[in-house]
Write an enzyme that holds these catalytic residues in place. Structure first.
Site, PDB file in Angstrom:
ATOM      1  N   TYR A 191      -7.413  -3.111  11.529  1.00  0.00           N
ATOM      2  CA  TYR A 191      -6.588  -3.834  12.002  1.00  0.00           C
ATOM      3  C   TYR A 191      -5.247  -2.861  12.489  1.00  0.00           C
ATOM      4  O   TYR A 191      -4.613  -3.442  13.289  1.00  0.00           O
ATOM      5  CB  TYR A 191      -6.220  -5.167  11.481  1.00  0.00           C
ATOM      6  CG  TYR A 191      -5.612  -5.115  10.091  1.00  0.00           C
ATOM      7  CD1 TYR A 191      -4.275  -4.806   9.874  1.00  0.00           C
ATOM      8  CD2 TYR A 191      -6.231  -5.329   8.844  1.00  0.00           C
ATOM      9  CE1 TYR A 191      -3.478  -4.524   8.991  1.00  0.00           C
ATOM     10  CE2 TYR A 191      -5.691  -5.552   7.762  1.00  0.00           C
ATOM     11  CZ  TYR A 191      -4.554  -5.012   7.483  1.00  0.00           C
ATOM     12  OH  TYR A 191      -3.784  -4.993   6.477  1.00  0.00           O
ATOM     13  N   GLU A 192      -5.123  -1.958  11.746  1.00  0.00           N
ATOM     14  CA  GLU A 192      -3.751  -1.062  12.014  1.00  0.00           C
ATOM     15  C   GLU A 192      -4.100  -0.270  13.161  1.00  0.00           C
ATOM     16  O   GLU A 192      -3.128   0.429  13.808  1.00  0.00           O
ATOM     17  CB  GLU A 192      -3.469  -0.235  10.749  1.00  0.00           C
ATOM     18  CG  GLU A 192      -3.046  -0.970   9.703  1.00  0.00           C
ATOM     19  CD  GLU A 192      -2.839  -0.069   8.337  1.00  0.00           C
ATOM     20  OE1 GLU A 192      -1.891   0.669   8.373  1.00  0.00           O
ATOM     21  OE2 GLU A 192      -3.643   0.073   7.464  1.00  0.00           O
TER      22      GLU A 192
ATOM     23  N   HIS B 164      -6.507   0.371   7.173  1.00  0.00           N
ATOM     24  CA  HIS B 164      -7.410  -0.698   7.948  1.00  0.00           C
ATOM     25  C   HIS B 164      -7.921  -0.591   9.316  1.00  0.00           C
ATOM     26  O   HIS B 164      -7.091  -0.209  10.030  1.00  0.00           O
ATOM     27  CB  HIS B 164      -6.802  -2.243   7.537  1.00  0.00           C
ATOM     28  CG  HIS B 164      -6.388  -2.430   6.247  1.00  0.00           C
ATOM     29  ND1 HIS B 164      -5.216  -1.655   5.651  1.00  0.00           N
ATOM     30  CD2 HIS B 164      -6.814  -3.010   5.172  1.00  0.00           C
ATOM     31  CE1 HIS B 164      -5.095  -2.257   4.229  1.00  0.00           C
ATOM     32  NE2 HIS B 164      -5.755  -2.995   4.138  1.00  0.00           N
TER      33      HIS B 164
ATOM     34  N   HIS C 148       0.809  -1.095   0.003  1.00  0.00           N
ATOM     35  CA  HIS C 148       0.098  -0.044   0.114  1.00  0.00           C
ATOM     36  C   HIS C 148       0.869   1.404  -0.113  1.00  0.00           C
ATOM     37  O   HIS C 148       1.324   1.573   0.952  1.00  0.00           O
ATOM     38  CB  HIS C 148      -0.976   0.051   1.432  1.00  0.00           C
ATOM     39  CG  HIS C 148      -1.840  -1.108   1.222  1.00  0.00           C
ATOM     40  ND1 HIS C 148      -3.170  -0.714   0.881  1.00  0.00           N
ATOM     41  CD2 HIS C 148      -1.908  -2.512   1.192  1.00  0.00           C
ATOM     42  CE1 HIS C 148      -3.909  -2.004   1.029  1.00  0.00           C
ATOM     43  NE2 HIS C 148      -2.978  -3.104   1.352  1.00  0.00           N
TER      44      HIS C 148
END
Length: 280
Positions: A89-90, A87, A65
Site C-alpha cells: 500500500y506504500e 507494504h 516501523h
C-alpha cells in the site's frame, strides 16, 4: 560480476553492502511488524544497519516501523531482524516488499519468524491476544513469484501445503504454555490496504475461514517458502476488526496494544529462539 537487473544480482549487491557492517551468518531471520520492533533491541552483540545504507533495500515510512536491519545474538545463536517492513500500500512493487526477507535468507538464515499486528475477526479474539498463524489467505491480488523464475532462489511452483512449519508451531505453543498464557491459533488473511476493512468485508473473511486480518506477511511467507526456509508466523491481535467492535479503528490503537503486550511477545520469541538453538 552480478547483473543488477535480476533479483539475485540486486540481492548480492545488497549483501555486499551489508557485509561491510557484519560478517555474521544468521540461523534465524525475524520480521518484526508494527509496534513489535523493540525485540531487536534485546539482541546481544548487535549491529544496526539502517535500510537506507543497503542498496536496493526499500525504506518504510509507516509509524512503528523503524527501518533497520539488526544482526546480533539470541539464546547464544546468531540472528538477524528487520525492524519494520514495507507494504504494497506504500506503492512498492511486490519484489521490493519481499526484498528484505530474501536478503536475510541470502545471508544464510534457514528459519523465518514473521510477526505482524492484526485485527481479530475469529470468535473470541481479543485485543492483546497472540495468535499462531496456521495458514493464510493471500487476498492482496499479488504474488512475489510472478515473472521469470530465478532457479537460484527457488523452484517455479513451490508447494504451500505447509506454509507454516508445524514443528515450529508446536514449539511456540509449548513456549506459551510454559510462560503461563495460551497462544491462540488461526488463519491470517492478508489484504492490500491501506484502508481498514468494512464490516461486510470482515464478514466475508470470516466466511472464508479467517481469524485475523492485516496488510502484510503473506507475500513474505511465499518468498520464504520459495527459498526453502521454515516459517513460524505470530500475529499480535491489536484490535477487533470492523463490525465486531463498535469502536473506530486507528493505527494508534495498533501500536498502543502492541506496546502493551511487548513483554509477553518478547518472552515468547526468546523461548522460541531458545528452542530452535537447542535443535527445535
Amino acid at each position: 560480476m552480478t547483473d543488477a537487473n535480476t533479483q539475485v544480482g540486486r540481492l548480492d549487491e545488497a549483501l555486499a553492502d551489508l557485509r561491510q557492517h557484519t560478517k555474521v551468518t544468521p540461523k534465524v531471520a525475524l520480521v518484526l511488524g508494527s509496534g513489535l520492533g523493540s525485540f531487536a533491541d534485546t539482541l546481544a552483540a548487535k549491529t544496526v544497519v539502517p535500510f537506507g545504507e543497503i542498496r536496493h533495500m526499500p525504506v518504510s515510512k509507516v509509524v512503528g516501523h523503524a527501518g533497520n536491519l539488526v544482526v546480533g545474538e539470541a539464546a547464544g545463536m546468531p540472528v538477524v531482524a528487520m525492524q519494520g517492513r514495507v507494504h504494497l500500500y506504500e506503492g512498492h512493487p511486490v519484489v521490493d516488499v519481499v526484498f528484505g526477507l530474501r536478503l536475510m535468507l541470502r545471508m544464510g538464515a534457514e528459519v523465518v519468524v514473521i510477526t505482524n499486528a492484526a485485527g481479530g475477526c475469529g470468535d473470541g479474539m481479543e485485543a492483546g491476544d497472540l495468535m499462531l498463524i496456521t495458514d493464510h489467505l493471500n487476498l492482496t491480488g499479488q504474488n512475489p513469484l510472478i515473472g521469470l523464475n530465478e532457479p537460484e532462489l527457488g523452484v517455479r511452483f513451490p508447494d504451500m501445503t505447509q506454509a507454516y512449519d508445524p514443528e515450529l508451531g508446536a514449539l511456540a505453543k509449548q513456549t506459551a504454555a510454559a510462560g503461563g498464557f495460551s497462544l491462540r491459533e488461526g488463519v491470517y488473511a492478508g489484504l492490500l490496504g491501506p484502508t481498514y476493512e468494512t464490516p461486510a468485508e470482515v464478514q466475508m473473511l470470516r466466511g472464508l475461514g479467517a481469524h485475523a486480518v492485516g496488510m502484510s506477511t503473506v507475500l513474505e511467507v511465499i518468498a520464504a517458502r520459495h527459498m526453502g526456509a521454515r516459517v513460524l508466523g505470530i500475529s499480535c491481535i491489536t484490535n477487533k476488526a470492523a463490525g465486531i467492535s463498535d469502536q473506530p479503528l486507528s493505527h494508534d490503537e495498533v501500536t498502543e496494544t502492541a506496546t502493551r503486550v511487548r513483554g509477553q511477545f518478547i518472552g515468547l520469541l526468546e523461548g522460541v529462539l531458545s528452542g530452535i538453538a537447542a535443535g527445535g
